[in-house]
Motif scaffolding. Structure first.
Motif, PDB file in Angstrom:
ATOM      1  N   ILE A 149       0.835  -1.204   0.000  1.00 58.25           N
ATOM      2  CA  ILE A 149       0.000   0.000   0.000  1.00 58.25           C
ATOM      3  C   ILE A 149       0.867   1.251   0.000  1.00 58.25           C
ATOM      4  CG2 ILE A 149      -1.694   1.333   1.319  1.00 58.25           C
ATOM      5  CD1 ILE A 149      -2.745  -1.353   2.394  1.00 58.25           C
ATOM      6  N   THR A 150       1.868   1.268   0.890  1.00 58.38           N
ATOM      7  CA  THR A 150       2.761   2.430   0.976  1.00 58.38           C
ATOM      8  C   THR A 150       3.571   2.598  -0.298  1.00 58.38           C
ATOM      9  OG1 THR A 150       2.890   2.188   3.384  1.00 58.38           O
ATOM     10  CG2 THR A 150       4.621   3.473   2.316  1.00 58.38           C
ATOM     11  N   SER A 151       4.046   1.494  -0.861  1.00 56.35           N
ATOM     12  CA  SER A 151       4.841   1.554  -2.093  1.00 56.35           C
ATOM     13  C   SER A 151       4.016   2.066  -3.265  1.00 56.35           C
ATOM     14  CB  SER A 151       5.417   0.173  -2.420  1.00 56.35           C
ATOM     15  OG  SER A 151       6.280  -0.263  -1.396  1.00 56.35           O
ATOM     16  N   PHE A 152       2.725   1.720  -3.288  1.00 55.86           N
ATOM     17  CA  PHE A 152       1.843   2.261  -4.320  1.00 55.86           C
ATOM     18  C   PHE A 152       1.760   3.781  -4.215  1.00 55.86           C
ATOM     19  CE2 PHE A 152      -2.446   3.809  -5.378  1.00 55.86           C
ATOM     20  CZ  PHE A 152      -2.485   3.496  -6.728  1.00 55.86           C
ATOM     21  N   SER A 153       1.606   4.286  -2.998  1.00 59.11           N
ATOM     22  CA  SER A 153       1.572   5.739  -2.795  1.00 59.11           C
ATOM     23  C   SER A 153       2.866   6.392  -3.262  1.00 59.11           C
ATOM     24  CB  SER A 153       1.329   6.061  -1.313  1.00 59.11           C
ATOM     25  OG  SER A 153       0.067   5.628  -0.895  1.00 59.11           O
ATOM     26  N   LEU A 154       3.986   5.781  -2.892  1.00 60.73           N
ATOM     27  CA  LEU A 154       5.290   6.368  -3.207  1.00 60.73           C
ATOM     28  C   LEU A 154       5.565   6.399  -4.708  1.00 60.73           C
ATOM     29  CD1 LEU A 154       7.416   4.710  -0.383  1.00 60.73           C
ATOM     30  CD2 LEU A 154       6.876   7.140  -0.575  1.00 60.73           C
ATOM     31  N   SER A 155       5.140   5.379  -5.417  1.00 63.00           N
ATOM     32  CA  SER A 155       5.519   5.264  -6.829  1.00 63.00           C
ATOM     33  C   SER A 155       4.523   5.894  -7.795  1.00 63.00           C
ATOM     34  CB  SER A 155       5.707   3.790  -7.199  1.00 63.00           C
ATOM     35  OG  SER A 155       4.546   3.035  -6.893  1.00 63.00           O
ATOM     36  N   THR A 156       3.298   6.197  -7.345  1.00 62.98           N
ATOM     37  CA  THR A 156       2.282   6.653  -8.299  1.00 62.98           C
ATOM     38  C   THR A 156       1.624   7.980  -7.969  1.00 62.98           C
ATOM     39  OG1 THR A 156       0.480   5.462  -7.192  1.00 62.98           O
ATOM     40  CG2 THR A 156       1.725   4.249  -8.858  1.00 62.98           C
ATOM     41  N   LEU A 157       1.527   8.366  -6.689  1.00 62.60           N
ATOM     42  CA  LEU A 157       0.752   9.553  -6.322  1.00 62.60           C
ATOM     43  C   LEU A 157       1.648  10.783  -6.295  1.00 62.60           C
ATOM     44  CD1 LEU A 157      -1.483   7.991  -3.539  1.00 62.60           C
ATOM     45  CD2 LEU A 157      -1.957   8.240  -5.981  1.00 62.60           C
ATOM     46  N   THR A 158       1.314  11.778  -7.094  1.00 57.40           N
ATOM     47  CA  THR A 158       2.192  12.923  -7.302  1.00 57.40           C
ATOM     48  C   THR A 158       1.552  14.226  -6.863  1.00 57.40           C
ATOM     49  OG1 THR A 158       1.366  13.239  -9.561  1.00 57.40           O
ATOM     50  CG2 THR A 158       3.278  11.794  -9.278  1.00 57.40           C
ATOM     51  N   LEU A 203      -9.210   4.858  -4.585  1.00 58.61           N
ATOM     52  CA  LEU A 203      -8.768   3.471  -4.424  1.00 58.61           C
ATOM     53  C   LEU A 203      -7.891   3.313  -3.185  1.00 58.61           C
ATOM     54  CD1 LEU A 203      -8.469   0.559  -5.502  1.00 58.61           C
ATOM     55  CD2 LEU A 203      -6.525   1.369  -6.855  1.00 58.61           C
ATOM     56  N   LEU A 204      -6.989   4.264  -2.980  1.00 53.94           N
ATOM     57  CA  LEU A 204      -6.135   4.221  -1.790  1.00 53.94           C
ATOM     58  C   LEU A 204      -6.980   4.290  -0.520  1.00 53.94           C
ATOM     59  CD1 LEU A 204      -3.233   4.283  -0.608  1.00 53.94           C
ATOM     60  CD2 LEU A 204      -3.367   6.782  -0.724  1.00 53.94           C
ATOM     61  N   LEU A 205      -7.970   5.154  -0.531  1.00 51.95           N
ATOM     62  CA  LEU A 205      -8.859   5.272   0.622  1.00 51.95           C
ATOM     63  C   LEU A 205      -9.615   3.967   0.867  1.00 51.95           C
ATOM     64  CD1 LEU A 205      -9.670   7.545   2.616  1.00 51.95           C
ATOM     65  CD2 LEU A 205     -11.622   8.005   1.127  1.00 51.95           C
ATOM     66  N   PHE A 206     -10.056   3.327  -0.213  1.00 50.27           N
ATOM     67  CA  PHE A 206     -10.747   2.041  -0.095  1.00 50.27           C
ATOM     68  C   PHE A 206      -9.850   0.983   0.537  1.00 50.27           C
ATOM     69  CE2 PHE A 206     -11.550  -2.174  -1.881  1.00 50.27           C
ATOM     70  CZ  PHE A 206     -12.886  -2.369  -1.545  1.00 50.27           C
ATOM     71  N   VAL A 207      -8.596   0.929   0.107  1.00 49.90           N
ATOM     72  CA  VAL A 207      -7.664  -0.063   0.647  1.00 49.90           C
ATOM     73  C   VAL A 207      -7.380   0.210   2.121  1.00 49.90           C
ATOM     74  CG1 VAL A 207      -5.327  -0.999   0.463  1.00 49.90           C
ATOM     75  CG2 VAL A 207      -6.632  -0.517  -1.607  1.00 49.90           C
ATOM     76  N   PHE A 208      -7.228   1.472   2.477  1.00 54.62           N
ATOM     77  CA  PHE A 208      -7.026   1.822   3.882  1.00 54.62           C
ATOM     78  C   PHE A 208      -8.213   1.384   4.739  1.00 54.62           C
ATOM     79  CE2 PHE A 208      -3.784   5.289   2.875  1.00 54.62           C
ATOM     80  CZ  PHE A 208      -2.758   4.636   3.533  1.00 54.62           C
ATOM     81  N   GLU A 209      -9.426   1.657   4.264  1.00 49.12           N
ATOM     82  CA  GLU A 209     -10.620   1.263   5.007  1.00 49.12           C
ATOM     83  C   GLU A 209     -10.750  -0.263   5.065  1.00 49.12           C
ATOM     84  OE1 GLU A 209     -12.512   2.820   6.859  1.00 49.12           O
ATOM     85  OE2 GLU A 209     -12.513   4.928   6.307  1.00 49.12           O
ATOM     86  N   ILE A 227       0.840  15.313  -1.185  1.00 50.72           N
ATOM     87  CA  ILE A 227       0.649  15.662   0.221  1.00 50.72           C
ATOM     88  C   ILE A 227      -0.551  14.906   0.798  1.00 50.72           C
ATOM     89  CG2 ILE A 227       0.226  17.575   1.820  1.00 50.72           C
ATOM     90  CD1 ILE A 227       1.462  19.434  -0.278  1.00 50.72           C
ATOM     91  N   THR A 228      -1.570  14.678  -0.033  1.00 50.48           N
ATOM     92  CA  THR A 228      -2.756  13.963   0.429  1.00 50.48           C
ATOM     93  C   THR A 228      -2.415  12.554   0.883  1.00 50.48           C
ATOM     94  OG1 THR A 228      -4.069  15.238  -1.159  1.00 50.48           O
ATOM     95  CG2 THR A 228      -5.101  13.282  -0.214  1.00 50.48           C
ATOM     96  N   SER A 229      -1.461  11.913   0.229  1.00 46.59           N
ATOM     97  CA  SER A 229      -1.085  10.544   0.620  1.00 46.59           C
ATOM     98  C   SER A 229      -0.536  10.514   2.040  1.00 46.59           C
ATOM     99  CB  SER A 229      -0.050   9.981  -0.362  1.00 46.59           C
ATOM    100  OG  SER A 229       1.165  10.713  -0.317  1.00 46.59           O
ATOM    101  N   PHE A 230       0.171  11.563   2.451  1.00 45.19           N
ATOM    102  CA  PHE A 230       0.641  11.631   3.841  1.00 45.19           C
ATOM    103  C   PHE A 230      -0.528  11.787   4.810  1.00 45.19           C
ATOM    104  CE2 PHE A 230       1.218  14.685   7.302  1.00 45.19           C
ATOM    105  CZ  PHE A 230       1.977  13.906   8.162  1.00 45.19           C
ATOM    106  N   ILE A 231      -1.492  12.655   4.469  1.00 50.97           N
ATOM    107  CA  ILE A 231      -2.642  12.877   5.347  1.00 50.97           C
ATOM    108  C   ILE A 231      -3.400  11.564   5.563  1.00 50.97           C
ATOM    109  CG2 ILE A 231      -4.837  14.080   5.590  1.00 50.97           C
ATOM    110  CD1 ILE A 231      -2.414  15.854   6.016  1.00 50.97           C
TER     111      ILE A 231
END
Length: 366
Positions: free
Chosen positions: A102-111, A147-153, A324-328
């Motif tokens: 999950i974290t790696s997806f954020s790091l590699s794709t969310l800009t 999608l990231l929010l869905f995975v977190f939930e 920045i949203t990925s950190f929040i």
């Protein structure tokens, strides 16, 4: 060729973010204005109010009928490539885990497309490039952040239901302790074969019910969807939002990015080190951000037939610094917030020379 004036425009867009971050850091570490307990409330404010309004505001002003769907398709394919690789990682390596996927997806794709990408793209290629970066940012908000929010939930609900189920079975299966003679626990000798806990996994439908209910109550999950729906309707029938509604949205949405950076400064102040995750994880995040993401985008863009400046822009926008949203979200759901904060802070510091280097090198391939 990019000029010093263009570089100044990008720096001028980035410096205010560090001012907000410094104010947040100083409010806890130096001036003691905000207590550690209040930091969580501020992050909640950002997560549930200012960021959804910020997302809604920039989404509703896009023109869905003027989007470059070939570039959007290439961007989607690149992210799907990364998702497939990260999904296989835990199964193929002992070092892999779904949490790190999950974290790696954020790091590699969310800009950070809007703050850094827009002025940089305009400086490098012109107004058409700026429009394209905004389009990709809108799609990121609608699809990939949702999608990231869905995975977190899903992760949060799965852990909660799993723990609840295990606790219920433990209370049912564990009989009263008794001594060796069968006279009860009065003698103090406990039969340990009687602490047995049976792990019970929640059913798929029960899990989905909990996740969708949480998403329905989270404004981040539908802010972009409502925004793009308004954009379709407004551009189809050519009408504008009433000024009273526009002003009501803008008054809080303008604080979105600044408050997000302020919250990151609060988080930094609560850590022992500024780069909270350490040098190894910092390097890992930088490799994913500036190499893995652009590489996947290059493959998918070439496969979609993109060539020339539009191909170069697609690769460069994939190397933009961390969202920045990925950190929040990471802080809100308690998953590797230290790694994401480091990626945002350090990534924005080193991104400008890296992105200029990409621009120069790609210029040789026409």
């Amino acid at each position: 060729m990019i000029s010093w004036e263009d570089i100044y425009k990008v720096v001028a867009a980035m410096v205010p973010l560090y001012v907000a971050l410094g104010l947040g850091y100083g409010s806890v570490r130096w001036w003691r204005i905000i207590t550690p307990e209040q930091c969580e409330a501020i992050n909640r404010l950002v997560s549930c109010i200012t960021l959804p309004l910020f997302t809604f505001e920039f989404t509703l002003h896009t023109d869905p009928f003027a989007m470059n769907y070939r570039v959007i398709a290439a961007d989607a394919i690149a992210r799907l490539i990364i998702i497939l690789l990260l999904a296989a990682w835990p199964k193929c390596s002992r070092k892999g885990s779904y949490c790190w996927s999950i974290t790696s997806f954020s790091l590699s794709t969310l800009t950070n497309s809007l703050v850094v990408g827009v002025p940089l793209a305009n400086a490098m290629y012109g107004h058409w490039a700026q429009d394209l970066v905004v389009q990709l940012s809108v799609v990121q908000a609608i699809v990939w952040l949702t999608l990231l929010l869905f995975v977190f939930e899903l992760r949060k609900a799965g852990c909660g239901l799993f723990d609840a189920g295990a606790g219920q079975v433990a209370s049912i299966e564990s009989p009263p302790a008794k001594d060796v003679d069968g006279a009860g626990a009065a003698s103090g000798v406990v039969d340990h074969e009687a602490a047995a806990v049976i792990n019970v996994r929640p059913s798929f439908w029960r899990l989905m019910k909990v996740v969708w209910l949480k998403l329905a109550l989270n404004p981040n999950s539908y802010a972009s969807i409502v925004g793009i729906t308004w954009a379709f309707v407004a551009n189809r029938w050519h009408f504008e939002m009433p000024s009273i509604m526009e002003g009501s949205i803008l008054i809080m949405s303008k604080a979105g990015t600044g408050m997000a950076m302020f919250s990151m400064g609060l988080f930094m102040a609560l850590q022992e080190k500024i780069l909270a995750c350490g040098p190894e994880l910092t390097a890992f995040g930088m490799v994913l951000k500036f190499i893995a993401g652009p590489a996947a985008m290059a493959i998918s863009s070439i496969a979609m037939g993109l060539r020339g400046d539009i191909l170069h822009l697609a690769i460069i926008q994939a190397a933009l610094p961390q969202s920045i949203t990925s950190f929040i979200f990471a802080r809100e759901y308690g998953l590797h917030a230290d790694v994401l904060s480091t990626a945002v802070i350090f990534g924005m510091l080193v991104s400008l020379p890296i992105l200029v280097a990409y621009f120069v090198v790609l210029g040789f391939f026409r």
